[in-house]
Design a protein around this motif. Sequence first.
Motif, PDB file in Angstrom:
ATOM      1  N   GLN A 172       0.790  -1.230   0.000  1.00 40.28           N
ATOM      2  CA  GLN A 172       0.000   0.000   0.000  1.00 40.28           C
ATOM      3  C   GLN A 172       0.820   1.276   0.000  1.00 40.28           C
ATOM      4  OE1 GLN A 172      -3.173  -0.726   3.205  1.00 40.28           O
ATOM      5  NE2 GLN A 172      -4.298   0.144   1.501  1.00 40.28           N
ATOM      6  N   ALA A 173       2.112   1.205   0.288  1.00 43.89           N
ATOM      7  CA  ALA A 173       2.921   2.430   0.352  1.00 43.89           C
ATOM      8  C   ALA A 173       4.355   2.108  -0.045  1.00 43.89           C
ATOM      9  CB  ALA A 173       2.873   3.033   1.756  1.00 43.89           C
ATOM     10  N   ALA A 174       5.056   3.114  -0.543  1.00 41.18           N
ATOM     11  CA  ALA A 174       6.451   2.920  -0.949  1.00 41.18           C
ATOM     12  C   ALA A 174       7.140   4.268  -1.069  1.00 41.18           C
ATOM     13  CB  ALA A 174       6.531   2.167  -2.279  1.00 41.18           C
ATOM     14  N   PHE A 175       8.454   4.250  -0.827  1.00 39.99           N
ATOM     15  CA  PHE A 175       9.284   5.416  -1.115  1.00 39.99           C
ATOM     16  C   PHE A 175       9.801   5.286  -2.542  1.00 39.99           C
ATOM     17  CE2 PHE A 175      10.147   5.227   3.612  1.00 39.99           C
ATOM     18  CZ  PHE A 175       9.346   6.317   3.909  1.00 39.99           C
ATOM     19  N   VAL A 176       9.638   6.332  -3.343  1.00 44.03           N
ATOM     20  CA  VAL A 176      10.085   6.322  -4.740  1.00 44.03           C
ATOM     21  C   VAL A 176      10.690   7.682  -5.054  1.00 44.03           C
ATOM     22  CG1 VAL A 176       9.387   6.091  -7.155  1.00 44.03           C
ATOM     23  CG2 VAL A 176       8.311   4.652  -5.418  1.00 44.03           C
TER      24      VAL A 176
ATOM     25  N   ILE B 262      -2.145   5.168  -8.384  1.00 45.50           N
ATOM     26  CA  ILE B 262      -1.123   5.616  -7.429  1.00 45.50           C
ATOM     27  C   ILE B 262      -1.326   7.095  -7.136  1.00 45.50           C
ATOM     28  CG2 ILE B 262       1.346   5.909  -7.006  1.00 45.50           C
ATOM     29  CD1 ILE B 262       1.881   3.590  -8.848  1.00 45.50           C
ATOM     30  N   ASP B 263      -1.290   7.440  -5.864  1.00 42.90           N
ATOM     31  CA  ASP B 263      -1.359   8.830  -5.421  1.00 42.90           C
ATOM     32  C   ASP B 263      -0.093   9.171  -4.649  1.00 42.90           C
ATOM     33  OD1 ASP B 263      -3.770   9.382  -6.560  1.00 42.90           O
ATOM     34  OD2 ASP B 263      -4.953   9.189  -4.727  1.00 42.90           O
TER      35      ASP B 263
ATOM     36  N   THR C 240      12.757  12.125  -2.257  1.00 38.28           N
ATOM     37  CA  THR C 240      12.048  10.894  -1.898  1.00 38.28           C
ATOM     38  C   THR C 240      10.569  11.215  -1.789  1.00 38.28           C
ATOM     39  OG1 THR C 240      13.930  10.114  -0.624  1.00 38.28           O
ATOM     40  CG2 THR C 240      11.814   9.059  -0.195  1.00 38.28           C
ATOM     41  N   ASN C 241       9.771  10.494  -2.554  1.00 36.81           N
ATOM     42  CA  ASN C 241       8.335  10.729  -2.528  1.00 36.81           C
ATOM     43  C   ASN C 241       7.612   9.548  -1.896  1.00 36.81           C
ATOM     44  OD1 ASN C 241       7.516  13.312  -4.266  1.00 36.81           O
ATOM     45  ND2 ASN C 241       9.349  12.373  -5.126  1.00 36.81           N
ATOM     46  N   LEU C 242       6.633   9.866  -1.088  1.00 32.54           N
ATOM     47  CA  LEU C 242       5.823   8.844  -0.438  1.00 32.54           C
ATOM     48  C   LEU C 242       4.605   8.588  -1.318  1.00 32.54           C
ATOM     49  CD1 LEU C 242       5.170   7.001   1.904  1.00 32.54           C
ATOM     50  CD2 LEU C 242       4.279   8.966   3.166  1.00 32.54           C
ATOM     51  N   LEU C 243       4.607   7.456  -2.001  1.00 29.72           N
ATOM     52  CA  LEU C 243       3.509   7.091  -2.897  1.00 29.72           C
ATOM     53  C   LEU C 243       2.664   6.001  -2.248  1.00 29.72           C
ATOM     54  CD1 LEU C 243       5.341   6.958  -6.357  1.00 29.72           C
ATOM     55  CD2 LEU C 243       4.260   8.905  -5.214  1.00 29.72           C
TER      56      LEU C 243
ATOM     57  N   SER D  91      -2.894  12.957  -3.438  1.00 28.21           N
ATOM     58  CA  SER D  91      -4.087  12.438  -2.784  1.00 28.21           C
ATOM     59  C   SER D  91      -4.934  13.600  -2.279  1.00 28.21           C
ATOM     60  CB  SER D  91      -3.683  11.537  -1.613  1.00 28.21           C
ATOM     61  OG  SER D  91      -4.749  11.348  -0.722  1.00 28.21           O
ATOM     62  N   SER D  92      -6.252  13.428  -2.309  1.00 26.36           N
ATOM     63  CA  SER D  92      -7.142  14.470  -1.767  1.00 26.36           C
ATOM     64  C   SER D  92      -6.868  14.697  -0.289  1.00 26.36           C
ATOM     65  CB  SER D  92      -8.606  14.065  -1.979  1.00 26.36           C
ATOM     66  OG  SER D  92      -8.886  12.822  -1.359  1.00 26.36           O
TER      67      SER D  92
END
Length: 468
Positions: free
Chosen positions: A111-115, A128-129, A282-285, A329-330
Amino acid sequence: MGSIKQDIKESALGFTEAAQERWRDFVQFLKETWPILALLFVLLAGIWLYADPPPPRQVLMATGTEGGSYELMAKKYVDFFEKKGIKLELVKTKGAQENLKRLADRKDPLQAAFVQAGTFNPDGIGGIDSLGAVDYEPIWFFYRGPEIKAGNFREANGQMKYFLKGKVSVGAVGSGTHSQAMRLIQASGLQKEAHFLYLPNHEAVNALKKGEIDGAFLVDGYQSENVQALLSDPQIHLAGFERAEAYTHLLPYLHILKVPIGGFSLPRNNPDADIQLISTTTNLLIDDRMHPALQFLFLEAAHQINGKANFFARRGEFPFFGDSHFPESSVAVHYEKNGSPWLMTFFPFWLAELINRLVFVFLPFCAIAYPALISLPGYRDKRMRRKINSLYGILKGYEQEMIEGFSSGSGDEYLKKLDLLEYEALQLKVPKSMAGDYYTLRTSIDYVRNCLNRDTRPYQLQDASVDI
């Protein structure tokens, strides 16, 4: 003294009698209004079915390759989530490409990843948000051998060209390091002139320290084990990017980071001159179906963990938004404008989430139930009045029969019918507001009985002769 005991005894007796009366009224209320209450229960169940389910107690999060900054950072997230009663389970992957593929897979539990920002073109990747950027990830180029001065790099027409004949690792295919390194190489026009090695970051670090390769690209945080291992090795040197501003113009998602002389190590005076690095973020997707409460929890974790000042970032700089090329994400949009929900500020996570759900469910329920509950007393009175009127109708029928065809032998039969009618009246559990109607019915039944018990028999027609 006796009067006090008597007062206490009378008060206790009055309380007991009042409680029993209230209980009887409540039981009677349930018996009489159960159809409406059942309908309200069905409506409430329907609202629950359409409402968001409670957040799961376990979340899977990808951290990327071994020994990287993602792993260190994710462990802090694990501790934060554990304090909130949520288990955050970390999953090691081969890199950004696998993370994105798994997030986009609607059947994958991740459900989540650093990209890294700019790793891939998000076009065609749905589901993906982004919850924003949470850290800087400098693009490091480490090399062995004699330290090369900036002037030598300029003479060689760019830093990377200086190493074309050496063994240089550009990261494993599919990793963020490989993607960022190849973009820089392509922007420099050198992709056709070199033969590179494709080693994972931790393997590249070991190979560089052993002298098996001449240089390595790493895209990782400053605190990562891989970066620190190379910065602390006096045989390994770091190349700066003199043309950093040009790279940021060509690749707008990049940022310029400045390192002052001696910034990495004052005793070694490393670096021995001011240098510039270029950095992605680093983005939290997340999977766009993630429960909103968990999204707020991730954002709060990013604020507390990544919002602190570090080697490259100022306090409060992270999380920031609009840098991932994925739709925000909203929940992230709301957080950017308003911060965390005020319930999370004053209550523990589980309690804040429960209150939010109760408000979400019961407000529409009350909007439906309130008019129905208001109508219950009137419904109850009408229902009881119909029962009383029904008994009045039976009593009127008996009276009409006695007027039209009464015989002396039928008196006892009608008395039995009146006794049965009175028994039915006694079974009625009427509210206090209708006590007058109830006792009027009882009086009417008694009146008809008294008429039958008179010697003159008023319901018997008397034959009379009149002399004129």
